[in-house]
Scaffold this active site. Structure first.
Site, PDB file in Angstrom:
ATOM      1  N   HIS A   1       0.741  -1.358  -0.084  1.00 57.33           N
ATOM      2  CA  HIS A   1       0.018   0.033  -0.147  1.00 57.33           C
ATOM      3  C   HIS A   1       0.912   1.105   0.064  1.00 57.33           C
ATOM      4  O   HIS A   1       2.032   1.367   0.697  1.00 57.33           O
ATOM      5  CB  HIS A   1      -0.920  -0.014   1.229  1.00 57.33           C
TER       6      HIS A   1
ATOM      7  N   SER B   1      15.511 -19.078   8.183  1.00 55.42           N
ATOM      8  CA  SER B   1      14.544 -18.715   8.866  1.00 55.42           C
ATOM      9  C   SER B   1      14.582 -17.411   9.268  1.00 55.42           C
ATOM     10  O   SER B   1      15.795 -16.806   9.588  1.00 55.42           O
ATOM     11  CB  SER B   1      13.944 -19.643   9.822  1.00 55.42           C
TER      12      SER B   1
END
Length: 250
Positions: free
Chosen positions: A170, A218
């Site tokens: 956005h 990770s």
């Protein structure tokens, strides 16, 4: 280059049509009321059924909802399918419990290759382009895969649980509006090569390209393109080692 769609998500899903028409478009696209009735009937009787009985029911009736479904497909209970005519499943695909396959109306698609495994509660949100997953790839539980301009994942990849491949974002320029009500942005399609291993809780931003034979550790945040044959880690992710193709065990 950043592509900006002037409408917010709320503006895209709202309009002059009534609530029933909006729901029908969201569930079955340009299908009519009979298509929606069939969709509701199959979902009511087939979607919640557990165990092998449910798998067999869905294997029998879900071809009426999907664009194409291969042989020996296993879809477990309480999965959500929207605009199923734009979803293609290859042979021996396994979709575990409470997975969402959401294709927004238009020319958008979700395509899963042969022997793909999708873990519990994975969310596919295809607002534009095609989400394509290559043969033999495994997506761990609670992942989220988005697409505004396309999201391609190669063959024989492994994506750890709770990871997110961001399809869009956005704008943040208007401080008077909530971010979710600002225009949609996208840096381009996301592309991941073959034999890529992505750890748990990894986030890849939109427009990132990842080469083949890559390991992403990770808890990494991938902001930039990653070349072939390397291992990356960190926030933001950086290359920590490189390997030649000859030196890598496949």
């Amino acid at each position: 280059m950043i592509v900006v769609e002037k409408k917010s998500i709320q503006e895209k899903v709202s309009g002059n049509s009534g609530m029933f028409a909006k729901y029908r478009v969201a569930m079955v696209g340009d299908g009519g009321n009979l298509t929606l009735f069939l969709y509701e009937l199959i979902n009511f009787f087939c979607t919640p059924v557990p165990g092998i009985s449910g798998v067999l029911f869905r294997r029998l009736f879900f071809p009426l909802l999907l664009g194409k479904i291969g042989t020996a497909v296993r879809i477990y209970e309480n999965c959500t399918i929207r605009n199923g005519r734009n979803i293609v499943l290859g042979d021996n695909v396994c979709i575990e419990k409470e997975v969402t396959l959401d294709v927004k109306p238009g020319e958008n698609k979700i395509v899963l290759g042969d022997n793909v495994i999708i873990g519990n509660r994975v969310i596919f949100n295809c607002s534009g382009g095609v989400i394509s997953i290559g043969d033999g790839t495994v997506v761990g539980s609670h992942c989220r895969l988005g697409s505004l301009l396309g999201n391609t994942i190669g063959c024989h990849c492994r994506i750890g649980r709770d990871s997110c491949i961001v399809g869009a974002g956005h704008a943040t320029g208007d401080l008077e509006k909530a971010i979710v009500r600002q225009p949609i942005t996208c840096n381009g399609p996301s592309i991941i090569g073959d034999y890529v291993s992505i750890g748990e809780r990894v986030t890849l931003l939109d427009g990132v390209r990842v080469g083949s034979h890559v390991t992403i550790c990770s808890d990494s945040l991938v902001l930039q393109d990653i070349p072939d044959n390397c291992t990356v880690s960190g926030v933001p992710a950086k290359i920590i080692s490189k390997e030649s193709v000859q030196g890598r065990r496949l």
